[in-house]
Design an enzyme around this catalytic site. Structure first.
Site, PDB file in Angstrom:
ATOM      1  N   ASN A 257     -11.591  -1.913   5.809  1.00  0.00           N
ATOM      2  CA  ASN A 257     -10.196  -1.848   5.355  1.00  0.00           C
ATOM      3  C   ASN A 257      -9.742  -0.410   5.099  1.00  0.00           C
ATOM      4  O   ASN A 257      -8.572  -0.167   4.824  1.00  0.00           O
ATOM      5  CB  ASN A 257      -9.979  -2.702   4.102  1.00  0.00           C
ATOM      6  CG  ASN A 257     -10.478  -2.025   2.850  1.00  0.00           C
ATOM      7  OD1 ASN A 257     -11.451  -1.273   2.891  1.00  0.00           O
ATOM      8  ND2 ASN A 257      -9.822  -2.272   1.741  1.00  0.00           N
TER       9      ASN A 257
ATOM     10  N   GLY B 294     -12.437 -20.613  -1.650  1.00  0.00           N
ATOM     11  CA  GLY B 294     -11.939 -20.069  -0.384  1.00  0.00           C
ATOM     12  C   GLY B 294     -13.002 -19.270   0.352  1.00  0.00           C
ATOM     13  O   GLY B 294     -13.952 -18.750  -0.265  1.00  0.00           O
TER      14      GLY B 294
ATOM     15  N   ASP C  55     -12.486  -3.661  -0.440  1.00  0.00           N
ATOM     16  CA  ASP C  55     -11.849  -4.866  -1.005  1.00  0.00           C
ATOM     17  C   ASP C  55     -12.665  -5.482  -2.154  1.00  0.00           C
ATOM     18  O   ASP C  55     -12.148  -5.678  -3.258  1.00  0.00           O
ATOM     19  CB  ASP C  55     -11.637  -5.926   0.081  1.00  0.00           C
ATOM     20  CG  ASP C  55     -10.460  -5.596   0.990  1.00  0.00           C
ATOM     21  OD1 ASP C  55      -9.522  -4.914   0.531  1.00  0.00           O
ATOM     22  OD2 ASP C  55     -10.474  -6.021   2.165  1.00  0.00           O
TER      23      ASP C  55
ATOM     24  N   ILE D 200      -6.298 -13.889  -6.562  1.00  0.00           N
ATOM     25  CA  ILE D 200      -5.934 -12.712  -5.764  1.00  0.00           C
ATOM     26  C   ILE D 200      -4.486 -12.771  -5.284  1.00  0.00           C
ATOM     27  O   ILE D 200      -3.965 -11.810  -4.756  1.00  0.00           O
ATOM     28  CB  ILE D 200      -6.909 -12.455  -4.594  1.00  0.00           C
ATOM     29  CG1 ILE D 200      -6.786 -13.511  -3.503  1.00  0.00           C
ATOM     30  CG2 ILE D 200      -8.349 -12.351  -5.072  1.00  0.00           C
ATOM     31  CD1 ILE D 200      -7.322 -13.006  -2.170  1.00  0.00           C
TER      32      ILE D 200
ATOM     33  N   ARG E 237     -11.552 -25.946   1.219  1.00  0.00           N
ATOM     34  CA  ARG E 237     -10.921 -27.121   1.827  1.00  0.00           C
ATOM     35  C   ARG E 237     -11.725 -27.613   3.025  1.00  0.00           C
ATOM     36  O   ARG E 237     -12.059 -28.786   3.129  1.00  0.00           O
ATOM     37  CB  ARG E 237      -9.479 -26.757   2.242  1.00  0.00           C
ATOM     38  CG  ARG E 237      -8.768 -27.830   3.029  1.00  0.00           C
ATOM     39  CD  ARG E 237      -7.369 -27.385   3.380  1.00  0.00           C
ATOM     40  NE  ARG E 237      -7.363 -26.177   4.225  1.00  0.00           N
ATOM     41  CZ  ARG E 237      -6.260 -25.571   4.635  1.00  0.00           C
ATOM     42  NH1 ARG E 237      -5.088 -26.030   4.268  1.00  0.00           N
ATOM     43  NH2 ARG E 237      -6.327 -24.494   5.389  1.00  0.00           N
TER      44      ARG E 237
ATOM     45  N   LYS F 113      -9.071  -5.903  10.791  1.00  0.00           N
ATOM     46  CA  LYS F 113     -10.221  -5.434  10.003  1.00  0.00           C
ATOM     47  C   LYS F 113     -11.570  -5.515  10.722  1.00  0.00           C
ATOM     48  O   LYS F 113     -12.458  -4.722  10.448  1.00  0.00           O
ATOM     49  CB  LYS F 113     -10.325  -6.223   8.689  1.00  0.00           C
ATOM     50  CG  LYS F 113      -9.236  -5.877   7.690  1.00  0.00           C
ATOM     51  CD  LYS F 113      -9.468  -6.566   6.351  1.00  0.00           C
ATOM     52  CE  LYS F 113      -8.308  -6.285   5.417  1.00  0.00           C
ATOM     53  NZ  LYS F 113      -8.531  -6.771   4.072  1.00  0.00           N
TER      54      LYS F 113
ATOM     55  N   SER G 128       0.809  -1.224   0.000  1.00  0.00           N
ATOM     56  CA  SER G 128       0.000   0.000   0.000  1.00  0.00           C
ATOM     57  C   SER G 128       0.846   1.280   0.000  1.00  0.00           C
ATOM     58  O   SER G 128       0.531   2.207  -0.751  1.00  0.00           O
ATOM     59  CB  SER G 128      -0.987  -0.024   1.173  1.00  0.00           C
ATOM     60  OG  SER G 128      -1.933  -1.048   0.953  1.00  0.00           O
TER      61      SER G 128
HETATM   62  P1  ATR Z   1      -7.607 -14.172   4.392  1.00  0.00           P
HETATM   63  O1  ATR Z   1      -8.402 -13.619   5.517  1.00  0.00           O
HETATM   64  O2  ATR Z   1      -6.316 -13.477   4.140  1.00  0.00           O
HETATM   65  O3  ATR Z   1      -8.401 -14.334   3.124  1.00  0.00           O
HETATM   66  P2  ATR Z   1      -7.659 -16.755   5.725  1.00  0.00           P
HETATM   67  O4  ATR Z   1      -8.736 -16.338   6.619  1.00  0.00           O
HETATM   68  O5  ATR Z   1      -6.474 -17.399   6.306  1.00  0.00           O
HETATM   69  O6  ATR Z   1      -7.081 -15.613   4.815  1.00  0.00           O
HETATM   70  O7  ATR Z   1      -8.353 -17.716   4.630  1.00  0.00           O
HETATM   71  C1  ATR Z   1      -7.638 -18.476   3.809  1.00  0.00           C
HETATM   72  C2  ATR Z   1      -8.543 -19.294   2.871  1.00  0.00           C
HETATM   73  O8  ATR Z   1      -7.647 -20.075   2.096  1.00  0.00           O
HETATM   74  C3  ATR Z   1      -9.469 -20.278   3.562  1.00  0.00           C
HETATM   75  O9  ATR Z   1     -10.577 -20.504   2.715  1.00  0.00           O
HETATM   76  C4  ATR Z   1      -8.594 -21.544   3.654  1.00  0.00           C
HETATM   77  O10 ATR Z   1      -9.310 -22.739   3.733  1.00  0.00           O
HETATM   78  P3  ATR Z   1      -9.793 -23.369   5.131  1.00  0.00           P
HETATM   79  O11 ATR Z   1     -11.103 -22.709   5.457  1.00  0.00           O
HETATM   80  O12 ATR Z   1      -9.904 -24.811   4.872  1.00  0.00           O
HETATM   81  O13 ATR Z   1      -8.703 -23.048   6.133  1.00  0.00           O
HETATM   82  C5  ATR Z   1      -7.868 -21.451   2.332  1.00  0.00           C
HETATM   83  N1  ATR Z   1      -6.574 -22.153   2.329  1.00  0.00           N
HETATM   84  C6  ATR Z   1      -5.402 -21.710   2.849  1.00  0.00           C
HETATM   85  N2  ATR Z   1      -4.413 -22.596   2.624  1.00  0.00           N
HETATM   86  C7  ATR Z   1      -4.959 -23.622   1.929  1.00  0.00           C
HETATM   87  C8  ATR Z   1      -4.463 -24.859   1.389  1.00  0.00           C
HETATM   88  N3  ATR Z   1      -3.190 -25.190   1.535  1.00  0.00           N
HETATM   89  N4  ATR Z   1      -5.315 -25.649   0.729  1.00  0.00           N
HETATM   90  C9  ATR Z   1      -6.611 -25.313   0.583  1.00  0.00           C
HETATM   91  N5  ATR Z   1      -7.153 -24.165   1.065  1.00  0.00           N
HETATM   92  C10 ATR Z   1      -6.346 -23.326   1.730  1.00  0.00           C
END
Ligand code: ATR
Length: 286
Positions: free
Chosen positions: A91, A131, A106, A229, A156, A70, A21
């Site tokens: 944000n 995600g 965002d 992203i 996941r 946030k 930023s």
């Molecule tokens: P942010 O707030 O920055 O978006 P976050 O809250 O850590 O980050 O969210 C990360 C996302 O990426 C979640 O959807 C996570 O899946 P889970 O809900 O199962 O944790 C996903 N994610 C991160 N690493 C992953 C991996 N190695 N394989 C699959 N999904 C992953």
């Protein structure tokens, strides 16, 4: 050159050293000759209230708020934009004569990036979101407010997708949600339906072990737009695969820059040159 008249904008995060930023905003300020300076502060979560108060004390004109603050900043604001309130995350903060107002740019940044960088609108489209983290929530809320037709969610941990779906159905009265199991076979089967596919997870990010998403873009629509992203690396394995199948792509800098440009306008009432912002980040990433 800063002087006694220079106005300050800042970011509060923890950690914050990797934030792009300062780079994008200082480049944009300089480009149009605005006497502003943007700096980053690493704020421990236990000090976030004092950090917000300091915006008033020091007459800092605005701030970005990033992970992990946030959600927590909300209770220390004087006003909150209705969309950010519904989403439960802020944000961007604007200091208007000592009153702090919070926004969330965002998701809007994502939508604007698709439009301006890839000439795609989301109205009436079928979108696959991978995600359920903070970025995903902003993107989904904006997709809904821009009248998407359907949203399919895969994650996941499926329980997180179910939870998000329930929450958003209630908050945003949007019912065209489906959940797809995080399995290649299942996702591939539905892939021809989607007009936009966006990865909001850290899969494919530099240093991460998992590089590939559980889907094969061979089965996607030829006209699909594939968005990621992640911007480190800029050409993620997912976007490389999209290019291999000659699908249109939208990279991770698009959302980063456009969410910043919306904040820039809120603080300065001026338009930021997003091309200048992009070249400044690219220089930094190289
Ligand atoms: P942010 O707030 O920055 O978006 P976050 O809250 O850590 O980050 O969210 C990360 C996302 O990426 C979640 O959807 C996570 O899946 P889970 O809900 O199962 O944790 C996903 N994610 C991160 N690493 C992953 C991996 N190695 N394989 C699959 N999904 C992953």
């Amino acid at each position: 050159m800063t002087s006694g008249k220079t106005k300050t904008i800042c970011i509060f995060g923890h950690p914050v050293t990797h934030s792009m930023s300062p780079t994008i905003h200082n480049a944009a300020f300089k480009n149009i000759g605005l006497d502003y300076n943007y700096i980053a502060f690493d704020v421990d979560p236990k000090n976030i209230k004092e950090a917000l108060i300091s915006l008033k004390v020091l007459n800092i004109k605005g701030a970005n708020i990033t992970i992990p603050h946030k959600e927590k900043v909300i209770k220390y604001l004087d006003q909150i934009d209705p969309f950010a309130k519904k989403l439960g995350a802020v944000n961007t903060v604007v200091n208007v004569n000592g009153k702090l107002k919070g926004y969330n740019t965002d998701g809007e940044g994502f939508i604007r990036g698709l439009k301006e960088d890839s000439n795609v609108t989301v109205k009436n489209k079928n979108v696959l979101v991978i995600g359920t983290g903070g970025a995903s929530r902003g993107i989904i809320a904006s997709l809904i407010s821009h009248n998407v037709k359907t949203i399919a969610l895969t994650n996941r941990t499926e329980a997180n997708a179910i939870k998000l779906k329930k929450e958003f159905e209630k908050k945003f009265s949007f019912t065209n949600f489906t959940i797809i199991p995080f399995k290649e076979k299942m996702i591939n089967k539905l892939l021809p339906v989607f007009d936009v596919i966006v990865n909001t997870t850290s899969i494919g990010m530099e240093g991460e072990k998992v590089k590939a998403l559980p889907l094969n873009l061979r089965y996607s629509k030829k006209s699909v737009i594939v968005s990621d992203i992640v911007y480190k690396p800029l050409a993620t394995p997912f976007l490389k695969e999209a290019k291999k199948y000659k699908r249109k792509t939208n990279d991770g800098l698009s959302m980063l820059i456009h969410q910043g440009a919306i904040g820039f306008k809120l603080w300065t009432k001026k338009e930021a040159d997003t091309k200048i912002m992009r070249s400044a980040v690219l220089k930094c990433l190289r």
